[in-house]
Structures are given as C-alpha cells and as structure tokens.
Design an enzyme around this catalytic site. Structure first.
Site, mmCIF file in Angstrom:
data_model
loop_
_atom_site.group_PDB
_atom_site.id
_atom_site.type_symbol
_atom_site.label_atom_id
_atom_site.label_comp_id
_atom_site.label_asym_id
_atom_site.label_seq_id
_atom_site.Cartn_x
_atom_site.Cartn_y
_atom_site.Cartn_z
ATOM 1 N N ASP A 63 49.723 62.632 31.538
ATOM 2 C CA ASP A 63 49.124 62.552 32.873
ATOM 3 C C ASP A 63 49.613 61.313 33.622
ATOM 4 O OD1 ASP A 63 46.972 62.693 34.996
ATOM 5 O OD2 ASP A 63 46.277 64.287 33.697
ATOM 6 N N HIS A 119 43.756 60.045 38.431
ATOM 7 C CA HIS A 119 43.708 61.384 37.837
ATOM 8 C C HIS A 119 43.669 61.335 36.304
ATOM 9 C CE1 HIS A 119 45.642 65.315 36.716
ATOM 10 N NE2 HIS A 119 44.927 65.770 37.731
ATOM 11 N N SER A 167 42.613 70.830 37.057
ATOM 12 C CA SER A 167 42.864 69.606 36.292
ATOM 13 C C SER A 167 41.596 69.098 35.629
ATOM 14 C CB SER A 167 43.351 68.487 37.212
ATOM 15 O OG SER A 167 44.705 68.610 37.494
#
Ligand SMILES: *[C@@H]1O[C@H](CO)[C@@H](O)[C@H](O)[C@H]1NC(C)=O
Ligand SMILES: *[C@@H]1O[C@H](CO)[C@@H](O)[C@H](O)[C@H]1NC(C)=O
Ligand SMILES: *[C@@H]1O[C@H](CO)[C@@H](O)[C@H](O)[C@H]1NC(C)=O
Length: 767
Positions: free
Chosen positions: A162, A220, A549
């Site tokens: 990620d 994220h 996600s």
C-alpha cells in the site's frame, strides 16, 4: 463515451475521506499538505518493461547471482544516455524475469533471444474501527467465538502492499503482542529513527530502487493496515463521532508493510507494476501469511497485472491474496483483480450512520449524514440557495469557488451536488463566501449511499431519494428554507448491509465468466487510523473512509483469524469457507439491496454475499483448488503458452495440458452461458471439513426459465477429509416468456445438513 468510461484506466480503489467520485481522480484536496514523493510513471524517462523469461534446457542456476547474470544477458549492451541503470529489479520468486529500462524497439529485439516469453511496458495502479468487528459478529472474547478460538490472529503476518504506514499511530502499539514468529527475517527500513515493534514487524518501500522510506504520506495504507490488524485503542473517534474502542479485525496479528504507492504531483497515490511485483516478492520471501492489496487498475488482463501475477506466486506458497474489486460502480463490468486465485472483495454499508437531518420549510424531514456536528450550530430554518439554478453551469452544480463568488450566500444553506472536487473543499468554498451550511446532493448514479465526512462547515449529505425530494421542494417554493440538525451516531439503520453504490460490478470480461466479486464486506464510512487529525476542529487521529479499499482489509483480518484456527487450510479452502457461508439477506431478512436502485443486489454486485466470519469458521464442506487446477483453467481460457507461462512461471505447453472451460474450475460459484437447446454440465468436488457421517441434501433455487439438475442430490460422507463430487446440469426450460439473449438469470445452489448451509450463487447468461 460516458464519463465513467473516460477514466477506466486510472483510479482509486478507495474514496478519499471527502472524495466524491470513484473515477474522477483528483488531488485529495484535503487541508493537509502532502510530501510529493514522485509517484507514477515519469514520461520523460526510459520506460520500464516487465520481461518474463524461461530457462533454456541447459541453464542451471545454483546461486541468485547466476540468475541475475542470466537476466542481464537479455539486456542491450548500449548504456542509456540518461545514465540510468538498465536493470530495475531481478525477480526470483514472484515471476521468472526482471524489470528493465528499454525502448520499444529494444524490447521487440529481445523476442529473438532464446528463453524470452513475453514483455510489456509497466503501467500504473492506484490505491484504489470501533464498530465493524461487532457488526461482523466478532463479539468479545467469550470462549467458542472465532476471536477467542483464533487468539485474535496472534502469530499471523499480514503483508500490506500500500502507501506505507504511520508507525507512531496508537493503533500500532504492541501491547499484548507476541514476538515475531521464528520464520520472520524481513527488514525494518525507516530512514528516521523509528524502529519496528511486535505489531509492525517490518516496513520497506519500492520505488524503482530509488526510494526507501516506508512512511505513509497519504493515509490510505495506515487506514487499511489498522482495519486489518490495528491493536485496541480506547476512545477512538472522528470529531467525537462513532466513539469507542477501535481495533482491527485481527487485533493481535502482525503487520509487514510494503510501500509501493507514492503520492504524485497531483495528490494521487500511484504505483507501477515493477514496484508492486517487487513488494509482493519481498512479502513472499518474508513469509507473510496474507497479502492485503487495496490497489489495482480496472480491465487489466490477468497476464499483465502485477496483482494477479504476484498473487499466483503467493498461492503457490500458501499465502492468501486479498484484493479490492474497485470503485467503478454502478457501471457494469469495470472491475479489478478478477483472477480466480484472488479473494476479491466488494464494499457494503453497515447499519451505523452519523445522522444529520434536514428539515424543509414544508416540515418534511430528510435523513442525511455528516461527521462534523458542532453543538453550537442552531437548528433553525435558513434560506436555501441552489447556485445551479442561477448560474446554470456544470461548475456551479458542484459549488466550485469561482462560481459561488458570483452569488450572495451570506447566511444561507447552499445546495451542492457531489462532483469532481473533494467534499471537504466544496464545504470550504461555501464557507469562504459566507454560507452558513451545505446540503450535499447525490446525482442519480450515486444512488442511496451517503458518507459521514469531516466537512468544513455544518452540512448534511442526503441520499438519492432525499436529494430529489429537496430539489422538488426548492423548485416549487417561493421562499425555500431548511434547517440542519445533528443527532450523532445511530445504529440499526436499515437497509443494512447494502451494496455500496461505488463498489465495482461484474460481470467480468477478463476471466472467462467466473463470478466476481467473491464476497462483500463493510466499506462505507469505515473509522480507522489516520496519520493526521481531521476536519475543521482537529482531534483524534482517526478518519472515516469509504471504498473497496476499506472492505478488503476486513477480509484480510478475518483470513488471519481463520488461518490461526485452521493452519492446514490452503488459500482456496479459506476462500471457499468465506464464500459458501456468506449471507444474502439483510438485517431485517430482506434480500441484500443494491444502494443504486434500491432493488435486490445482483450476484455481480455482491458475489456470494456478505462475509460472516463465525460461519466461515465452520463451513461444513469446501471446494478445494490447487495451483495446477488454475493451469488447466488458464490453458482453457488463454490457449496461449506465453500468457500461461508468464503467470505460472512456466514453461507450460497448453497442448500437453488438459485444458478446461473456465466454468469447470472447481469454484464455489457457478457462472455459465446457455442458449437454445444446449445443456451445460459442470462437475464439482466438495471436501468434508465437518464431521464423519455428515450428510447433505441439495436445495436449488432455479433461475427463471432455467432447469438445474443436480446428481446425486444427496451427499453422504463417512469420513472427515472425504471428497465427493456431483454434477450440475443447466438447460433452458423453454417456458414462456423465453429468456432474451444477453439476459442474466440468477439462482442459488445450496447443500444443507442439519448444521451447515453451503451456498453458491448461480448466474446464467443467455446467449
Ligand atoms: C553484448 O555483448 C556481448 C559481448 O560483447 C555479446 O556476446 C552479446 O551478444 C551482446 N548482447 C547483445 C544483446 O547485443
Ligand atoms: C433515503 O432518504 C429517504 C429520505 O430521508 C429515507 O426515507 C430513505 O429511507 C433513505 N433510503 C435509504 C436507502 O437509505
Ligand atoms: C433509493 O432507494 C429507494 C428505495 O429505498 C429507491 O426507490 C430509489 O430508486 C433509490 N434511489 C436511487 C437514486 O438509487
């Protein structure tokens, strides 16, 4: 060409906190500054190719150095004018091949060299809680619960591919964590003084070998990692909402961080095939147990997708690859990560809303959401203003600042449609011109999914139905007014779960008709760790994000629990357990709806259904698949030795392999095509993981106009581990009205014992 199609190739698999539209990839537009790390492919540099090769007969490599030298022999002798090294990565686990800087002509010339299989230019991929463990039935630590039985995932390593991680976040404290497993030998590569701990075992970054700091400059990766395996943190909240003790799905699992996504000049986090392959290779070599991948790129052929190829290498080592399905819904067939060996996850809503109601001057009350709920905001009627009514421009519809400056919004509540800018910025625009509040409207295609975001001013996000009611009221009133009132965090709001409007939809056109996603999991307004405080007033380092996600790490964490409880289950068995026990009814017993039109969700939106971790712990029967099964499938699908060899690290000659049609793969769902008088017969094998002596009867919910015969209709097992097979025959009944070509008829096939229900969705496409 629709807007949706314009942006097919580049997209986030998540909505940023205030990110309105899945396929308009814009700067985050958040109030925080980002470090520009130079993400993505630099068009001024020599392109990087992924080159797949195979050993020629006499080649033997006993040392990695020899393999590297052999890879080097494929490269042109001429050096690059830029002085950059040719070789970017020499892979040894994830593919047989390498990533190198080449011109198109040089890549073409390589075809002549013995051992060459295929080469393609790398492309970009983008990054596509306090409550969700309870919503998923993971309650407390009483014995006989999965959390208890699985020691909350202790000892499992989740490899997160990620944007990196914020190592200082409270969610990554290692209180109560066991030390790293003996097998762990990965690296912890912070360029600052931070070292790893028992929660974050390792962290490395891959950026064409030029960048090594795994720090998360986006947010994220931190959010995703904490959803999968964040440790307990008391009093987590976003602007005081959804307050409670936060934890990931597997609070005692370890994390290993592979940073492959970097914030680019436009604020998007992007990564490339070469880096993703390098990250996955390192994760495999580090012996992680699960690969967590909330990233991808829609409509990529399996043979050219780093996620698909890396995942294949992973399953050959017993690692479970979990990946996001994409945020391109409700458009059909724009989806990511559809290879059958991946556990593909779509997004659903939960029954928690952060309620901000709108009361119209007429007295009608509309339900909405917002995370920012200032107590000081008076809930009184204020004049409404719809900038679009006066300016009639596309930009005014979305409340772009330069348009709002043409109007007097002082003391008014502005009505703004979600558009290409971030919702936080939209609210700030209204605030900047003196507006008192904002009502955020969903355009038709955003259906009924709403978000609780940290707006810059008092606001409410209305669903599709509410947005339409508001517009009708506004257009038909001489002096339209409304008030916004806040009622905090509410539970038990129906319908839930529902398929989130942005979650990608099948059918897939790039996997031979295997139904995807496999399952759905919570992905709307997910509260998880964030590197910075959010919103206008600051506060705890948690944030609400929505996207597939966010759904994917829920499943990765659950896989960690299941692996602890069932260490001998290979990846496909864990996947089968999650799929066949998934549920298809919502909390009030209606079929799970699709937030787009409010109708029952199709199998192409929810796959097998919503994950149910406790049920997956005891599935009764499982559908087994091993890497060689996929070779038969790949030969049947591709009929192309090079494509198959590059995925399975060949050399495969499909002429010598028993190729099977994709629907013959022993998958726990049925996607078939049917026309005229054809009869399609599929054979499936199921393995008893329940008890000796268990017996199952088949129950079929036949698709309209389709006859489904199952032989035998009863499976009697005498032992645990016993494998029995059955045939399913599909034919058209010929009943009137005859199904129309292109129509999809859905049904379900279930094996039922006294204790277990083993369900599979059926999708019959009429041809
Ligand atoms: C590079 O040079 C070596 C030795 O000079 C030669 O054997 C080889 O064929 C050359 N490679 C290419 C791709 O031209
Ligand atoms: C959408 O909002 C309307 C109006 O507030 C409400 O009645 C309805 O229940 C909501 N629908 C969904 C699916 O949330
Ligand atoms: C919202 O849900 C309602 C049913 O609750 C449905 O009738 C409507 O079509 C949905 N609206 C949109 C815009 O999808």
């Amino acid at each position: 060409m629709s807007m949706a199609n314009l942006f097919l190739l580049i997209k986030f698999l998540f909505f940023f906190a205030s990110h309105p539209i899945p396929f308009l990839v814009v700067a985050h537009g958040s109030p925080w500054s980002f470090v520009n790390e130079g993400g993505g492919i630099d068009p001024t540099k020599t392109p990087v190719f992924i080159v797949h090769v195979e050993k020629t007969r006499n080649a033997r490599f006993t040392r990695f150095g020899e393999l590297k030298n052999w890879y080097m022999s494929f490269l042109p002798n001429a050096t690059l004018d830029s002085g950059e090294p040719r070789m970017v990565y020499s892979y040894r686990t994830v593919i047989r091949g390498f990533a190198a800087r080449l011109t198109d002509e040089e890549a073409e010339d390589m075809e002549e060299i013995p051992g060459f299989i295929t080469a393609y230019r790398e492309q970009e991929h983008t990054a596509s809680t306090t409550y969700t463990p309870t919503f998923l039935g993971l309650k407390g630590t009483a014995s006989k619960t999965l959390w208890f039985d699985s020691s909350m995932g202790a000892g499992q390593i989740i490899g997160v591919v990620d944007t990196g991680i914020d190592p200082y976040h409270a969610s990554f404290n290692d209180a109560g964590m066991p030390p790293p497993p003996v097998k762990w030998s990965g690296k912890c590569f912070w360029t600052n003084t931070r070292t790893c701990n028992n929660k974050i075992l390792g962290a490395v970054a891959f950026r064409h070998r030029t960048y090594a700091n795994p720090e998360d400059n986006d947010g994220h990766g931190t959010h995703v990692a904490s959803t999968a395996a964040g440790n307990f943190v008391s009093n987590a909240n976003v602007l005081q909402q959804a307050a409670g003790t936060a934890s990931g799905m597997a609070p005692l699992a370890h994390l290993a961080i592979y940073k492959v996504l970097f914030v680019g000049p436009d604020g998007r986090s992007v990564g490339t095939d070469a880096d993703i392959l390098a990250g996955i290779e390192q994760a495999i070599r580090d012996q992680v147990d699960i690969l967590q991948m909330s990233l991808g790129s829609a409509r990529r052929a399996m043979a050219q997708s780093a996620v698909a190829i890396g995942s294949f290498a992973a399953i050959t080592k017993g690692i479970v690859p979990c990946a996001a399905f994409g945020n391109d819904g409700p458009t059909a067939s724009v989806l990511a990560n559809d290879a059958p060996w991946i556990l593909t996850v779509g997004a659903s809503t939960v029954d928690r809303k952060i309620v901000a109601s709108v009361t119209l001057g007429s007295g009608t009350v509309l339900a909405g959401e917002s995370a920012y709920q200032p107590a000081s905001f008076p809930s009184k009627q204020l004049p409404l203003s719809f900038p679009y009514k006066f300016l009639k421009t596309f930009e005014s519809k979305g409340c772009i600042l330069t348009e709002l400056q043409k109007l007097n919004l002082q003391g008014k509540i502005a009505m703004c449609y979600r558009s290409s800018i971030a919702d936080y910025d939209r609210g700030r625009n209204v605030l900047n011109v003196g507006g008192s509040g904002m009502i955020l409207l969903n355009p038709f295609w955003q259906g009924n999914t709403t978000n609780a975001y940290e707006h810059a001013l008092p606001a409410s996000h209305l669903n599709g139905t509410g947005s339409k009611l508001l517009i009708d009221y506004y257009m038909n009133s001489a002096n339209p007014t409304a008030s916004i009132s806040f009622s905090g965090t509410q539970f038990g709001i129906n319908p839930a779960p529902a398929v989130a409007v942005f979650s990608s939809r099948g059918p897939s056109f790039t996997n031979g008709g295997i139904i995807k996603p496999d399952v759905i999991a919570p992905g709307v307004n997910i509260l998880a760790a964030w590197p910075r405080p959010v919103g206008p007033i600051g506060g705890a380092h948690f944030n609400f994000l929505s996207g597939t996600s966010m759904a994917t790490p829920h499943v990765s964490g659950i896989v960690a629990l299941l692996r602890n409880k069932h260490p001998n289950w290979p990846p496909a068995v864990i996947k089968s357990a999650l799929m066949t026990t998934a549920y298809t009814l919502d909390s009030v017993g209606n079929p799970i709806t699709d937030d787009f039109l409010g109708v029952a969700a199709s199998v192409f939106a929810m796959g097998s259904g919503h994950v149910d971790p406790e049920a997956a712990n005891d599935p009764g029967l499982v559908y087994e698949l091993y890497p060689y099964d996929y070779v038969h499938y790949l030969c049947g699908y591709y009929r192309d030795d090079a494509a198959v060899s590059s995925i399975v690290q060949g050399p495969v000659q499909c002429a010598r392999v028993r190729a099977i049609a994709p629907e013959q793969l022993n998958y726990p769902s049925f996607g078939v095509t049917l026309g005229g008088t054809t009869v399609v017969t599929l054979t499936r094998r199921v393995t008893n993981v329940g008890e000796a002596g268990d017996a199952y009867n088949v129950y079929v919910d036949e698709p309209d106009g389709v006859r489904v015969d199952v032989i035998p209709s009863r499976l009697q097992f005498s032992q645990v581990g016993e494998v029995l097979s059955y045939d399913v025959k599909f034919s058209l009944t010929g009943a009137i009205p005859t199904p129309v070509v292109g129509e999809v008829k859905e049904g379900r096939l279930s094996w039922i014992s006294g204790k277990h229900l083993v369900g599979s969705p059926i999708a019959v496409t009429i041809v």
